[in-house]
Design an enzyme around this catalytic site. Sequence first.
Site, PDB file in Angstrom:
ATOM      1  N   ASP A  63      50.914  36.814  32.897  1.00  0.00           N
ATOM      2  CA  ASP A  63      49.895  37.205  31.927  1.00  0.00           C
ATOM      3  C   ASP A  63      49.975  36.477  30.594  1.00  0.00           C
ATOM      4  OD1 ASP A  63      52.178  38.344  30.755  1.00  0.00           O
ATOM      5  OD2 ASP A  63      50.956  39.903  29.834  1.00  0.00           O
ATOM      6  N   CYS A  72      18.915  31.837  57.915  1.00  0.00           N
ATOM      7  CA  CYS A  72      18.274  32.168  56.640  1.00  0.00           C
ATOM      8  C   CYS A  72      19.125  31.690  55.466  1.00  0.00           C
ATOM      9  CB  CYS A  72      18.055  33.674  56.529  1.00  0.00           C
ATOM     10  SG  CYS A  72      17.073  34.390  57.862  1.00  0.00           S
ATOM     11  N   ASP A  82      56.111  36.993  36.763  1.00  0.00           N
ATOM     12  CA  ASP A  82      56.616  36.893  35.404  1.00  0.00           C
ATOM     13  C   ASP A  82      57.182  38.269  35.038  1.00  0.00           C
ATOM     14  OD1 ASP A  82      56.957  35.922  32.730  1.00  0.00           O
ATOM     15  OD2 ASP A  82      55.208  37.119  32.222  1.00  0.00           O
ATOM     16  N   ASP A 114      52.295  31.163  31.023  1.00  0.00           N
ATOM     17  CA  ASP A 114      52.066  31.258  32.467  1.00  0.00           C
ATOM     18  C   ASP A 114      50.859  30.446  32.902  1.00  0.00           C
ATOM     19  OD1 ASP A 114      54.147  32.994  32.992  1.00  0.00           O
ATOM     20  OD2 ASP A 114      52.957  34.752  32.499  1.00  0.00           O
ATOM     21  N   CYS A 145      19.917  36.429  58.881  1.00  0.00           N
ATOM     22  CA  CYS A 145      20.799  35.699  59.796  1.00  0.00           C
ATOM     23  C   CYS A 145      21.341  34.447  59.107  1.00  0.00           C
ATOM     24  CB  CYS A 145      20.067  35.316  61.081  1.00  0.00           C
ATOM     25  SG  CYS A 145      18.769  34.080  60.845  1.00  0.00           S
TER      26      CYS A 145
END
Length: 739
Positions: free
Chosen positions: A638, A57, A458, A642, A54
């Site tokens: 990539d 916990c 891109d 970037d 729960c």
Amino acid sequence: MTPAASSALPAGEAEHVSASACPACLAAPSAEALARSGDIRGARIMLSLPTAHCAVCITDVERELSRQPGVRSARVNLTLKRVSIDAEPGVEAAPLVAALDGIGYEAYELDPGLLSATETDKRGRDLLMRIGVSGFAMMNIMLLSISVWSGAEDATRDMFHWISAAIALPTVVFAGQPFFASAWAGLRRGRVNMDVPISLALILASSISLYETAHHGHQAYFDAAVMLSFFLLVGRYLDYRTRAVARSAAEELAALEVPRATVLREGAEVVVPVGELVPGDIIRVRPGGRIPADGTVTEGTSETDRSLLTGESLPVYAGPGVTLSAGEVNLTGPLTLRVTAAGKDSSLHRMADLVATAESAKTKYTSLAERAARAYSPLVHTLAFSSFLTWLWITGGDVRHAINIAAAVLIITCPCALGLAVPAVVTTASGKLFRKGLLIKDGTALERLAEVDTVVFDKTGTLTMGAPAPENLFDLTPAQFAIAAALGGASSHPLATALAAAAQARGIVPAVLDDLREVPGYGVEGRLDGAILRLGRADWVGAEAGSVTATHLRIGTEAPVTLRFADSLRPGAEAAVSALLAQKKRVLLVSGDVEGAVAALARRLGIAEWRSGARPEEKAALVAEMTGQGARVLMVGDGLNDTAALASAHVSISPASALDAARTASDIVLLGQDLAPVADAVRISVQARRRIKQNFALSALYNVVAVPIALVGLATPLAAALAMSLSSITVSLNSLRLK
């Protein structure tokens, strides 16, 4: 940075310094690169928490672990019943296990690289066994109860009650053991967990029934005590099964680990546990076998299946010099590999560790759930005690009735559903995205992705494959080709690597140049006999900008030579853009390539807004500008150029073929070639946010309806147990509705 495209390629394309020119390489998993890029620092310790169930916990475990020396952070994954601990190097698991034991939580160290479903299956079998025993006992006691209900009196009634007690008491002790053990462990450390009221209800129902039987009472509740055990166990098992269905990406990765490997030692094959492998070992993998560790092929040729790692269905060539990752499947021929990393150091392990950490990360929703859970204990226990006193007064001292109502209040208000509201959804979503080929590195990425309204793509290496092929190499003399090969070999930009690869394929030996350096966003520069040599974008080289993807070579004062390239569209690019537009997202194409190439691609994909010739700082500035205007930007790129834009975006995605820097800056890694999962990720994240809100609403509605019913005495402990179990199962099933 790299030879750019004709005139504008530098920014958008340069950033793509990413990929290899080989399509097969583009499908390779990014796990090894992620490991090298330093995404994981220090020690990562994983502990199993079989008794955690729960939100309370979660708070207890994380708070206790955070107090331990050397522990940076700890995050509990309630769905998997595990805690992932980020600790300083040298921190061992043993003292952490002892610390959790000190507050009443059973814990065991797990090897994240060798996780399997064994323990989970064992827990499921244990629950089923206890359900079977309690169900059998419950039916027998109910048969005995029929006689009492039919009018049996005096000695006959007492006999049936004693027979029921003989069946019920051992059953309650056995079936309730999971609840009793957890409750006692908590109380022994001065902590009240959710199994305390459950255990109290079982004990009270059994004790009151035994008291009534000993005093020849008309009522006994042995059937209710056993039924309470039965339904509580059924609820816990169904909760366990729904969590198992929402199998996490981390668990799927762990399932790819093989337990043993065949090592070649002095010419003989020896089968050893994977944990004993060390870098430098020579291992053999037969066709159909799974690669047990990261390694480089030294002998043999074959094809490997990386579909479970990357989502790519096409086999990939494997031969001498090719690096393979743990978890790949060898398809057609025997392979011999030299191990480069194994066990906890393997890319598969690190990948699973990243995902497990992301699944356990705090979001604003988990923080909200934890704050509510912390307020639960004092509030509910106050309500239960108040209800006991009130009903004791109303009934004129009927302790049995008052205790039953108080127990019902304690049981019915269990915050298990609240504790599952967020982790069940996050685990389900991350598992679905992983199966689509998306690796979530940052746990808050899913939450942020749901807020996205603008997507910036891109071009080279992202919307296109980043493996362009030169078209007019015949325009170069052998001397120019040798210089171009040397300049191209000094950059990892797609155009540069394609040029270098073409030279190598034709047997061109690169010229020996001096002062080679890459100028980010522009190209590569060097010297030969005092002459300045440049390969890159048109305005930097001094060439005339064209309308196609190209890079330009200038040797000293000679006229520039334009080298044109053709690139293929990345699979799924059209589907991704179309789906994002259908989701009413604003889509932009921002590239360093020339205007003609960018405009043509934008028209092909149906992107209305595009920008060409964008340098790295211009990309980042554009993202910052849109963010300042209130937009929530998803950046998909990539390349090195970037990186700044990826880091400044609200959330970012990089393909597996991206540079280490781009992958490190991004929140999500696209493992395969297909770009379509990007749109799926946005859609699923929105669904996940909606499911989380629905789960919170269901939890709140349950408490609003159930608590008053219990307080006014309309719910028995048995009915409370059924209601509590149904609330948890409802939340779990709602989480599984993600598509």
